[in-house]
Motif scaffolding. Sequence first.
Motif, PDB file in Angstrom:
ATOM      1  N   GLN A  66       0.811  -1.213   0.000  1.00 27.19           N
ATOM      2  CA  GLN A  66       0.000   0.000   0.000  1.00 27.19           C
ATOM      3  C   GLN A  66       0.848   1.269   0.000  1.00 27.19           C
ATOM      4  O   GLN A  66       0.316   2.373   0.048  1.00 27.19           O
ATOM      5  CB  GLN A  66      -0.930   0.004   1.220  1.00 27.19           C
ATOM      6  N   PRO A 151       2.562   8.331   6.016  1.00 27.98           N
ATOM      7  CA  PRO A 151       1.800   7.172   6.498  1.00 27.98           C
ATOM      8  C   PRO A 151       2.626   6.239   7.384  1.00 27.98           C
ATOM      9  O   PRO A 151       3.807   5.995   7.130  1.00 27.98           O
ATOM     10  CB  PRO A 151       1.370   6.477   5.209  1.00 27.98           C
ATOM     11  N   PRO A 182      -3.135  10.672   7.466  1.00 30.15           N
ATOM     12  CA  PRO A 182      -3.923   9.979   6.440  1.00 30.15           C
ATOM     13  C   PRO A 182      -3.055   8.998   5.652  1.00 30.15           C
ATOM     14  O   PRO A 182      -1.884   9.243   5.383  1.00 30.15           O
ATOM     15  CB  PRO A 182      -4.410  11.127   5.552  1.00 30.15           C
ATOM     16  N   GLY A 183      -3.683   7.877   5.295  1.00 30.45           N
ATOM     17  CA  GLY A 183      -2.967   6.834   4.572  1.00 30.45           C
ATOM     18  C   GLY A 183      -2.330   5.802   5.473  1.00 30.45           C
ATOM     19  O   GLY A 183      -1.776   4.798   4.999  1.00 30.45           O
ATOM     20  N   LEU A 236     -11.677   4.226  12.038  1.00 30.94           N
ATOM     21  CA  LEU A 236     -10.874   3.839  10.883  1.00 30.94           C
ATOM     22  C   LEU A 236     -11.625   2.811  10.034  1.00 30.94           C
ATOM     23  O   LEU A 236     -12.442   2.042  10.543  1.00 30.94           O
ATOM     24  CB  LEU A 236      -9.526   3.275  11.320  1.00 30.94           C
ATOM     25  N   GLU A 237     -11.326   2.789   8.759  1.00 34.04           N
ATOM     26  CA  GLU A 237     -12.023   1.919   7.807  1.00 34.04           C
ATOM     27  C   GLU A 237     -11.323   0.570   7.699  1.00 34.04           C
ATOM     28  O   GLU A 237     -10.180   0.483   7.240  1.00 34.04           O
ATOM     29  CB  GLU A 237     -12.050   2.576   6.427  1.00 34.04           C
ATOM     30  N   VAL A 239     -10.179  -2.726   6.155  1.00 34.22           N
ATOM     31  CA  VAL A 239     -10.019  -3.221   4.794  1.00 34.22           C
ATOM     32  C   VAL A 239     -10.555  -4.644   4.730  1.00 34.22           C
ATOM     33  O   VAL A 239     -10.677  -5.331   5.751  1.00 34.22           O
ATOM     34  CB  VAL A 239      -8.541  -3.169   4.346  1.00 34.22           C
ATOM     35  N   ARG A 270      -7.634   1.345   7.730  1.00 33.11           N
ATOM     36  CA  ARG A 270      -6.952   2.480   7.087  1.00 33.11           C
ATOM     37  C   ARG A 270      -7.519   3.790   7.617  1.00 33.11           C
ATOM     38  O   ARG A 270      -8.731   3.938   7.806  1.00 33.11           O
ATOM     39  CB  ARG A 270      -7.135   2.411   5.577  1.00 33.11           C
ATOM     40  N   LYS A 271      -6.625   4.756   7.828  1.00 31.40           N
ATOM     41  CA  LYS A 271      -7.056   6.091   8.205  1.00 31.40           C
ATOM     42  C   LYS A 271      -7.133   6.939   6.957  1.00 31.40           C
ATOM     43  O   LYS A 271      -6.115   7.172   6.290  1.00 31.40           O
ATOM     44  CB  LYS A 271      -6.099   6.716   9.220  1.00 31.40           C
ATOM     45  N   ASN A 272      -8.317   7.363   6.620  1.00 32.55           N
ATOM     46  CA  ASN A 272      -8.515   8.204   5.452  1.00 32.55           C
ATOM     47  C   ASN A 272      -8.278   9.660   5.827  1.00 32.55           C
ATOM     48  O   ASN A 272      -7.954   9.989   6.955  1.00 32.55           O
ATOM     49  CB  ASN A 272      -9.914   7.984   4.873  1.00 32.55           C
ATOM     50  N   GLY A 273      -8.465  10.543   4.869  1.00 30.92           N
ATOM     51  CA  GLY A 273      -8.153  11.956   5.094  1.00 30.92           C
ATOM     52  C   GLY A 273      -8.938  12.595   6.212  1.00 30.92           C
ATOM     53  O   GLY A 273      -9.914  12.112   6.694  1.00 30.92           O
TER      54      GLY A 273
END
Length: 273
Positions: A66, A151, A182-183, A236-237, A239, A270-273
């Motif tokens: 990633q 990241p 982020p990322g 956090l999202e 995956v 994942r931590k997005n913006g």
Amino acid sequence: MTDKPSLDLDRPSSGRIYDYWLGGTNNYAIDREFAEKQLALAPEIADAVRENRAFLRRAVRFAVAQGVRQFVDLGSGLPTQGNVHEIADEQAPGKARVVYVDNEPVAHAHARILLEDTADPDRHRALAGDFFDGPELWERIVAEGIDPAEPICLLTVALLHLMPAEEEPGRPMAFYREQLPPGSLLVLSHACLETDDDRARDNFGRIGDNYSRQTSVNGSGGIRGRAEIAEFFGGLELVDPGLVWLPEWRPDTPHHGDVTKSRAVAGVARKNG
């Protein structure tokens, strides 16, 4: 560096016990005796720790794929087969940076000695620190060369189930999530006993009590349900495939058998913006 690992043979070491279950050699008779007594209560532990280590390897490879090049391993334990820096360096030679953190003196000393033998020891560091140190620990991690603007892969693998609810491990977890740019990715595995087998539950409770009384682990730990474990990811999202049994997280080969025998779930978010 000239530090030598402290033997501390007055009681078993949680790091050395884990090393023994993985087939390592950084353990002593007192650790092996304790480990075998726990296996008598729950023979599946040996397979579970190997599944957990295999998950760690897959998660690190995923993070590198990633584009992540920075790794912070909280509660890293003793260096043993398939260390984070070794996996990251295989996937991204010369580019990865790893900081190991553990509060057990023998684990920290072993990690420092291990890193002396790497081709580029300045890229990989070992800190003596505690998960609950929060802001103070993060400041030290950044001082070791982790760029807080790029990241980061934060690893809390087989760590949080050592902490009972009264210690409120969710509070420092929230702090560490907040620090991630982020990322970034959060890699987590946690013991999870979702079973109607009362005998299994009783035995794992006895194992937790044994750790509390006889090892360096403070508290009897917390075998949480999947919903409680999911809370450690905060917003956090996750995956794909989400929070699943260890063998189910992006396996290299199809797994045959009862995945619940791994007695732990794992996920990457994942931590997005």
